[in-house]
Design a protein around this motif. Structure first.
Motif, PDB file in Angstrom:
ATOM      1  N   ARG A   8      -3.541  26.035  -8.727  1.00 60.47           N
ATOM      2  CA  ARG A   8      -2.981  27.395  -8.740  1.00 60.47           C
ATOM      3  C   ARG A   8      -1.932  27.562  -7.636  1.00 60.47           C
ATOM      4  O   ARG A   8      -0.866  28.148  -7.868  1.00 60.47           O
ATOM      5  CB  ARG A   8      -4.081  28.439  -8.591  1.00 60.47           C
ATOM      6  CG  ARG A   8      -4.914  28.639  -9.842  1.00 60.47           C
ATOM      7  CD  ARG A   8      -5.984  29.722  -9.609  1.00 60.47           C
ATOM      8  NE  ARG A   8      -6.757  29.974 -10.787  1.00 60.47           N
ATOM      9  CZ  ARG A   8      -6.403  30.798 -11.773  1.00 60.47           C
ATOM     10  NH1 ARG A   8      -5.263  31.437 -11.708  1.00 60.47           N
ATOM     11  NH2 ARG A   8      -7.183  30.968 -12.820  1.00 60.47           N
ATOM     12  N   MET A  11       1.266  25.792  -8.633  1.00 58.31           N
ATOM     13  CA  MET A  11       1.970  26.548  -9.670  1.00 58.31           C
ATOM     14  C   MET A  11       2.703  27.734  -9.039  1.00 58.31           C
ATOM     15  O   MET A  11       3.878  27.982  -9.338  1.00 58.31           O
ATOM     16  CB  MET A  11       0.991  27.026 -10.738  1.00 58.31           C
ATOM     17  CG  MET A  11       1.610  27.868 -11.825  1.00 58.31           C
ATOM     18  SD  MET A  11       2.731  26.984 -12.912  1.00 58.31           S
ATOM     19  CE  MET A  11       1.577  26.292 -14.060  1.00 58.31           C
ATOM     20  N   GLU A  12       2.031  28.443  -8.149  1.00 62.67           N
ATOM     21  CA  GLU A  12       2.652  29.585  -7.476  1.00 62.67           C
ATOM     22  C   GLU A  12       3.857  29.151  -6.643  1.00 62.67           C
ATOM     23  O   GLU A  12       4.888  29.827  -6.641  1.00 62.67           O
ATOM     24  CB  GLU A  12       1.628  30.300  -6.598  1.00 62.67           C
ATOM     25  CG  GLU A  12       0.580  31.053  -7.385  1.00 62.67           C
ATOM     26  CD  GLU A  12      -0.569  31.573  -6.522  1.00 62.67           C
ATOM     27  OE1 GLU A  12      -0.443  31.583  -5.270  1.00 62.67           O
ATOM     28  OE2 GLU A  12      -1.587  31.977  -7.101  1.00 62.67           O
ATOM     29  N   GLN A  59       6.022  33.776 -16.153  1.00 62.85           N
ATOM     30  CA  GLN A  59       5.036  32.724 -16.422  1.00 62.85           C
ATOM     31  C   GLN A  59       3.742  33.146 -15.754  1.00 62.85           C
ATOM     32  O   GLN A  59       3.767  33.627 -14.617  1.00 62.85           O
ATOM     33  CB  GLN A  59       5.490  31.377 -15.879  1.00 62.85           C
ATOM     34  CG  GLN A  59       4.493  30.267 -16.157  1.00 62.85           C
ATOM     35  CD  GLN A  59       5.063  28.903 -15.830  1.00 62.85           C
ATOM     36  OE1 GLN A  59       6.173  28.592 -16.226  1.00 62.85           O
ATOM     37  NE2 GLN A  59       4.316  28.118 -15.099  1.00 62.85           N
ATOM     38  N   LYS A  60       2.623  32.964 -16.463  1.00 67.45           N
ATOM     39  CA  LYS A  60       1.336  33.320 -15.871  1.00 67.45           C
ATOM     40  C   LYS A  60       0.274  32.320 -16.292  1.00 67.45           C
ATOM     41  O   LYS A  60       0.284  31.791 -17.407  1.00 67.45           O
ATOM     42  CB  LYS A  60       0.913  34.738 -16.249  1.00 67.45           C
ATOM     43  CG  LYS A  60       0.641  34.942 -17.723  1.00 67.45           C
ATOM     44  CD  LYS A  60       0.245  36.378 -18.016  1.00 67.45           C
ATOM     45  CE  LYS A  60       0.077  36.597 -19.507  1.00 67.45           C
ATOM     46  NZ  LYS A  60      -0.291  37.946 -19.845  1.00 67.45           N
ATOM     47  N   VAL A  61      -0.636  32.078 -15.376  1.00 72.25           N
ATOM     48  CA  VAL A  61      -1.770  31.200 -15.633  1.00 72.25           C
ATOM     49  C   VAL A  61      -2.801  31.999 -16.427  1.00 72.25           C
ATOM     50  O   VAL A  61      -3.200  33.090 -16.020  1.00 72.25           O
ATOM     51  CB  VAL A  61      -2.384  30.682 -14.315  1.00 72.25           C
ATOM     52  CG1 VAL A  61      -3.675  29.922 -14.576  1.00 72.25           C
ATOM     53  CG2 VAL A  61      -1.383  29.812 -13.566  1.00 72.25           C
ATOM     54  N   GLU A  63      -5.703  30.223 -17.770  1.00 74.21           N
ATOM     55  CA  GLU A  63      -6.956  29.570 -17.391  1.00 74.21           C
ATOM     56  C   GLU A  63      -6.660  28.360 -16.517  1.00 74.21           C
ATOM     57  O   GLU A  63      -5.683  27.650 -16.762  1.00 74.21           O
ATOM     58  CB  GLU A  63      -7.739  29.081 -18.619  1.00 74.21           C
ATOM     59  CG  GLU A  63      -8.262  30.155 -19.519  1.00 74.21           C
ATOM     60  CD  GLU A  63      -9.433  30.926 -18.938  1.00 74.21           C
ATOM     61  OE1 GLU A  63     -10.103  30.424 -18.009  1.00 74.21           O
ATOM     62  OE2 GLU A  63      -9.672  32.046 -19.418  1.00 74.21           O
ATOM     63  N   ALA A  64      -7.500  28.141 -15.547  1.00 78.16           N
ATOM     64  CA  ALA A  64      -7.491  26.910 -14.754  1.00 78.16           C
ATOM     65  C   ALA A  64      -8.960  26.570 -14.535  1.00 78.16           C
ATOM     66  O   ALA A  64      -9.683  27.326 -13.880  1.00 78.16           O
ATOM     67  CB  ALA A  64      -6.761  27.103 -13.429  1.00 78.16           C
ATOM     68  N   LEU A  74      -5.129  23.262 -17.109  1.00 81.36           N
ATOM     69  CA  LEU A  74      -4.365  24.468 -16.825  1.00 81.36           C
ATOM     70  C   LEU A  74      -3.731  24.952 -18.124  1.00 81.36           C
ATOM     71  O   LEU A  74      -3.049  24.181 -18.811  1.00 81.36           O
ATOM     72  CB  LEU A  74      -3.266  24.153 -15.799  1.00 81.36           C
ATOM     73  CG  LEU A  74      -2.315  25.285 -15.446  1.00 81.36           C
ATOM     74  CD1 LEU A  74      -3.049  26.346 -14.627  1.00 81.36           C
ATOM     75  CD2 LEU A  74      -1.133  24.741 -14.655  1.00 81.36           C
ATOM     76  N   TYR A  76      -1.210  27.939 -19.483  1.00 79.84           N
ATOM     77  CA  TYR A  76      -0.317  29.000 -19.025  1.00 79.84           C
ATOM     78  C   TYR A  76       0.608  29.440 -20.149  1.00 79.84           C
ATOM     79  O   TYR A  76       0.822  28.727 -21.119  1.00 79.84           O
ATOM     80  CB  TYR A  76       0.486  28.568 -17.794  1.00 79.84           C
ATOM     81  CG  TYR A  76       1.317  27.325 -17.984  1.00 79.84           C
ATOM     82  CD1 TYR A  76       2.645  27.407 -18.373  1.00 79.84           C
ATOM     83  CD2 TYR A  76       0.768  26.062 -17.768  1.00 79.84           C
ATOM     84  CE1 TYR A  76       3.412  26.258 -18.548  1.00 79.84           C
ATOM     85  CE2 TYR A  76       1.527  24.917 -17.936  1.00 79.84           C
ATOM     86  CZ  TYR A  76       2.843  25.021 -18.322  1.00 79.84           C
ATOM     87  OH  TYR A  76       3.599  23.879 -18.499  1.00 79.84           O
ATOM     88  N   ARG A  87       2.990  28.694 -24.920  1.00 78.80           N
ATOM     89  CA  ARG A  87       1.847  28.289 -24.099  1.00 78.80           C
ATOM     90  C   ARG A  87       1.834  26.774 -24.012  1.00 78.80           C
ATOM     91  O   ARG A  87       2.093  26.075 -24.988  1.00 78.80           O
ATOM     92  CB  ARG A  87       0.525  28.757 -24.710  1.00 78.80           C
ATOM     93  CG  ARG A  87       0.320  30.227 -24.586  1.00 78.80           C
ATOM     94  CD  ARG A  87      -1.059  30.621 -25.062  1.00 78.80           C
ATOM     95  NE  ARG A  87      -1.187  32.067 -24.971  1.00 78.80           N
ATOM     96  CZ  ARG A  87      -1.964  32.793 -25.734  1.00 78.80           C
ATOM     97  NH1 ARG A  87      -2.703  32.200 -26.654  1.00 78.80           N
ATOM     98  NH2 ARG A  87      -2.027  34.089 -25.588  1.00 78.80           N
TER      99      ARG A  87
END
Length: 113
Positions: A8, A11-12, A59-61, A63-64, A74, A76, A87
């Protein structure tokens, strides 16, 4: 930090274009594979993939989750500035707090409901 948290955070950092943080979270022997890139190294990843965030509206996660051993799945979703929402799923290996391998599996366009 748990492997999911490392993923996470990486990714951020990529979305924020924070190269210093991403560099610390990605191992020197990192390998990246996608339908467009076959086992490229860290330098090639930063050259080809890292700067592409300017193509995104968001862009958003979604599930991780741990996938056993050192791996994390992951999921997203992202929307391109040119239109279309998609996705992808990635299988990411994390060792000693750093990403060592990412395998990207491209998904199709997300249907509007």
């Amino acid at each position: 930090m748990a492997n999911v948290d490392v993923v996470r955070a990486c990714m951020e950092s990529c979305l924020a274009q924070d190269r210093d943080t991403a560099d610390r979270l990605i191992a020197e022997d990192f390998v990246f594979t996608s339908p467009q890139d076959d086992h490229i190294d860290k330098a090639a990843f930063f050259e080809r993939c890292f700067p592409t965030v300017d193509r995104l509206r968001f862009q958003k996660v979604l599930e991780a989750v741990p996938a056993g051993g050192d791996d994390v799945f992951l999921l997203y979703e992202y929307e391109l500035k040119t239109g279309g929402r998609y996705r992808n799923v990635e299988l990411i290996t994390v060792r000693d707090g750093r990403l060592t391998e990412t395998q990207v599996f491209f998904g199709g366009r997300v249907r509007e409901t």
